[in-house]
Structure formats: structure tokens, C-alpha cells
Design a protein around this motif. Structure first.
Motif, PDB file in Angstrom:
ATOM      1  N   ARG A 232       0.885  -1.280   0.075  1.00  0.00           N
ATOM      2  CA  ARG A 232       0.038   0.085  -0.119  1.00  0.00           C
ATOM      3  C   ARG A 232       0.925   1.388  -0.223  1.00  0.00           C
ATOM      4  O   ARG A 232       0.531   2.409  -0.692  1.00  0.00           O
ATOM      5  CB  ARG A 232      -0.928  -0.206   1.213  1.00  0.00           C
ATOM      6  N   ARG A 233       1.904   1.328   0.714  1.00  0.00           N
ATOM      7  CA  ARG A 233       2.426   2.386   0.640  1.00  0.00           C
ATOM      8  C   ARG A 233       3.581   2.716  -0.756  1.00  0.00           C
ATOM      9  O   ARG A 233       3.824   3.906  -0.861  1.00  0.00           O
ATOM     10  CB  ARG A 233       3.644   2.200   2.130  1.00  0.00           C
ATOM     11  N   VAL A 234       3.775   1.542  -0.945  1.00  0.00           N
ATOM     12  CA  VAL A 234       4.413   1.794  -2.290  1.00  0.00           C
ATOM     13  C   VAL A 234       3.530   2.405  -3.288  1.00  0.00           C
ATOM     14  O   VAL A 234       3.980   3.207  -4.259  1.00  0.00           O
ATOM     15  CB  VAL A 234       4.872   0.211  -3.004  1.00  0.00           C
ATOM     16  N   LEU A 235       2.234   1.804  -3.543  1.00  0.00           N
ATOM     17  CA  LEU A 235       1.307   2.368  -4.445  1.00  0.00           C
ATOM     18  C   LEU A 235       0.997   3.915  -4.299  1.00  0.00           C
ATOM     19  O   LEU A 235       0.939   4.779  -4.840  1.00  0.00           O
ATOM     20  CB  LEU A 235       0.054   1.774  -4.026  1.00  0.00           C
ATOM     21  N   ILE A 236       1.035   4.334  -2.736  1.00  0.00           N
ATOM     22  CA  ILE A 236       0.672   5.765  -2.294  1.00  0.00           C
ATOM     23  C   ILE A 236       1.819   6.634  -3.030  1.00  0.00           C
ATOM     24  O   ILE A 236       1.588   7.639  -3.519  1.00  0.00           O
ATOM     25  CB  ILE A 236       0.549   5.775  -0.950  1.00  0.00           C
TER      26      ILE A 236
END
Length: 412
Positions: free
Chosen positions: A227-231
Motif C-alpha cells: 500500500r505504501r509503495v502504491l501511495i
């Protein structure tokens, strides 16, 4: 007792694999053709319309299909033979590029037709992307995977360096139809290599399309590192899209330049990408992914400041070189982070979700910044881009840091 760390693999280690060498070389030729076509399409739009929005939409048109179709493409990549998926996508893009060549040569091209063809090529890119990225594991060993990803990025940026300059010269001498024809021919070499490549892979276990997509979405939603990579990809894509989307307008309206000047700026962007791609892996290993992504976004934003105010070519070339380095640092780091944290059985879907988020954000950013340029001018639009990148980089460094080295990493 302490164990010595194994030496870091060479940046060129993937070239030991014959399949990787052949595909990398053919892909370089194909990317060269794609860059020549993108230069021709962007500059042709400046001759067809005065609208900054329509000019920016040429860039957006190449990435909108990735946002809209990417998740389905990921499920296709996991449900079917990835080599055959790539062959279908490459063949489709060849046909579309040939149709664009013929339409332009006949003098029948219009702004809407040009956007249609750009979107159609983007659909092929959307279908090809997840299968292409997931197939890298079939070409090299696990230890060489990050280096293979970096070398594929270098191939793209080698084309980004030489392609635009060659495209600008070619288009100035013989018109955009010649550039479009060159791109159509460039697909042939890659198609031949893919036809001859027969990796040993297990037969994919096909699942219903919607349930396959849902499985990929669930994994990405429940994995905090992913999720953090996508954000981070979303935030960077929204702001970084402005430079390439508005560059044709900047060259035409601010510098009163030609297609050759436009090609040189894109070549400088690609040269910066190549220069940085050669050593960003060692920087990432030493300082970590979060510092690379954070500082790269800030550096990209800083490069936009002279772009916003300059009226001469040399400062724009220097800014493009710096921005290219920041661009490749960010996208290579995000891609590696996704690859290492995605299970093999849903790898295509995870990569397609990453592409949909990051490149979809670029399409949205190009549209928003194109509208901003029409309403408030090019300078304001570029400054909005720089401000967004700076603010989100500093904020997300604390709120959504990139995963630590072994956090969420999938063991194989």
C-alpha cells in the motif's frame, strides 16, 4: 561468529542469460521506435491545435489505458501464457502504428484521430506491461532480478535519449508519417524474438477474470508495505507528469523552438535517466528505498523551477537531464519494491495495479496540469507540479515510508 555478506551482483550480470540479451536488444529497438512516434505525435498535435490541454492529452493518452485496463491486463498475464500475451500486444501495436502512418500520410489526421490512435497504442502498452514485467523472472535468476529491472529501465532510457533527437531530425526532414512508419517496423524484431523464445513455465491455473482481479486487489489492500509503495507512486505520478505533458507547449510558446529542440530536451531527459540508472542500485542498497524516493521527488521539483521561468534552450536541457535522473530513481525503486513483495501466482496482477495507480496518476496529472496551463499559463502549471512533488515527498516520508529492506519481502 559473523558471516560475510556476499558481494553485490554486477549491474550487467543479467546479460549472462541469452534470453535476456536477445529480448533486451529487441526491446531497445522497439522502444526507440516508440519514442520516435511519441515525438511525432506530440509535435504533430502542436501543429493541429493551439490548446495546451489537447497537447497534454497526447501524453495522457498513452497512460490512460494503463489506468483503465491495467488490472484486467494483470489478470490476463496471470491466467495465460505471458509470452503469448506479449506477442498479441506487440502485434496489435504494430497494426495501430501502421494505420496511424497511413492516415497521416494521406493528410486525413485530425486532433481527435491522433488522440484515438494514441489511446489505441496505449491499450497495447497496458496489455503488454504486466506480462512483460512478470516475465523478467523467466529470463534471469532471482539474485539478478533487481539488476535486470534496472537494465530494462536503461534500455527504455537509451531509447529515450537517442529516439527523440533522431525523431526530431527525421520529422523535420520528412514529416511525422515517416516517424510513425519507423515505429511500426520496430515492432517486428521484438515479435520475432518472442516467437523464438520458449521458456519452461507451468501451465497457468486459470480463474474467472473478476475473482482473479479481486484476489490481486485484496492482496494489495491488505499488504501494508505494498500500500505504501502504491501511495508513493500515486503522489509522484500526479506531479511528475507535468514536465513531459507540457514540454511541447513550452518549446513552441516559450522558446519558439522546433521539433528538433523538443527532441533534444527529451534526449537530455533520457541521458539523465541512463546516467542515474547505472548507480541508483548501489545508492538504494546503501541509503534505502525511502530516502531515494523522497529525495528524487524533491530533486525533480527543484528541476522544475528553471523550467517554469526560462526562455532559452540550455537551462531547459540541464533541467531535463536532472529530472530524468530523478524520474528513473523513483520508478525503478518503486518497481523493484513491488516485484520483491508480490507472490509469483499473482505477480502480474500486483504489477498491473502498481502500473494502474502510478501511470493512471500521470494521465490524471497531465490532464489537470494541461487545464491549469490553459487557465493560468504554463508557468503556474509547472510551479503547481513542483509544489505538489515537494509537499507530498516531505509528508509521505513520515506518513507512508517506503518498506524497509526485508519488510514484506516474498521468499521464493
Amino acid at each position: 561468529m559473523t558471516s560475510a555478506h556476499p558481494p553485490a551482483p554486477s549491474a550487467f550480470a543479467p546479460f549472462r542469460y541469452p534470453a535476456f540479451r536477445a529480448i533486451w536488444t529487441a526491446n531497445l529497438a522497439s522502444n526507440m521506435g516508440s519514442m520516435i512516434q511519441s515525438v511525432g505525435a506530440a509535435w504533430l498535435m502542436t501543429e493541429l491545435t493551439q490548446s495546451h490541454l489537447l497537447i497534454a492529452l497526447v501524453q495522457a493518452g498513452a497512460t490512460i489505458p494503463i489506468m483503465l485496463l491495467g488490472v484486467f491486463a494483470g489478470a490476463i498475464a496471470d491466467n495465460f501464457d505471458r509470452r503469448r500475451v506479449m506477442l498479441a500486444a506487440q502485434t496489435g501495436m504494430l497494426i495501430v502504428s501502421a494505420a496511424l502512418t497511413l492516415t497521416t500520410w494521406m493528410g486525413a489526421i485530425t486532433p481527435m484521430l491522433l488522440l484515438f490512435f494514441t489511446l489505441a497504442v496505449g491499450c497495447g502498452t497496458a496489455l503488454n506491461g504486466p506480462a512483460w514485467q512478470a516475465s523478467v523472472r523467466l529470463q534471469v535468476g532471482p539474485r539478478d532480478l533487481p539488476q535486470a529491472i534496472a537494465l530494462n529501465t536503461i534500455a527504455f532510457n537509451l531509447a529515450r535519449s537517442a529516439g527523440p533527437a533522431l525523431g526530431g531530425l527525421l520529422i523535420s526532414l520528412s514529416g511525422p508519417a515517416t516517424g510513425f512508419a519507423f515505429n511500426a517496423i520496430s515492432y517486428v524484431a521484438l515479435i520475432i524474438v518472442l516467437l523464438r523464445w520458449h521458456p519452461e513455465v507451468p501451465t497457468p491455473q486459470r480463474k474467472p477474470m473478476l475473482s482473479a482481479i479481486a484476489a490481486g486487489l485484496r492482496f494489495c489492500a491488505h499488504s501494508d508495505p505494498v500500500r505504501r509503495v502504491l501511495i508513493r507512486g500515486l503522489a509522484f505520478g500526479l506531479g511528475a507528469a507535468g514536465f513531459q505533458a507540457l514540454l511541447p507547449s513550452l518549446i513552441r510558446d516559450r522558446l519558439h523552438g522546433t521539433e528538433i529542440d523538443y527532441g533534444l530536451c527529451l534526449a537530455a531527459f533520457g541521458a539523465g535517466s541512463i546516467f542515474t540508472a547505472l548507480w541508483v542500485g548501489s545508492v538504494r542498497r546503501r541509503w534505502g528505498s525511502d530516502k531515494v524516493v523522497t529525495f528524487a521527488a524533491i530533486i525533480f521539483a527543484a528541476a522544475m523551477l528553471p523550467v517554469a521561468v526560462t526562455r532559452s534552450l540550455l537551462p531547459l536541457l540541464a533541467a531535463a537531464f536532472v529530472a530524468g535522473g530523478a524520474w528513473v530513481s523513483t520508478l525503478t525503486t518503486l518497481n523493484v519494491a513491488m516485484q520483491l513483495r508480490s507472490p509469483e501466482e499473482i505477480l502480474g496482477r500486483c504489477l498491473s495495479i502498481y502500473q494502474a495507480v502510478t501511470f493512471g496518476a500521470m494521465a490524471l496529472g497531465a490532464w489537470l496540469l494541461g487545464m491549469s496551463a490553459d487557465h493560468w499559463g504554463l508557468k503556474v502549471a509547472i510551479l503547481i507540479s513542483a509544489s505538489w512533488l515537494t509537499i507530498t515527498a516531505l509528508f509521505l516520508h513520515f506518513v507512508a515510508p517506503m518498506p524497509r529492506r526485508d519488510e514484506g519481502r516474498v521468499t521464493r
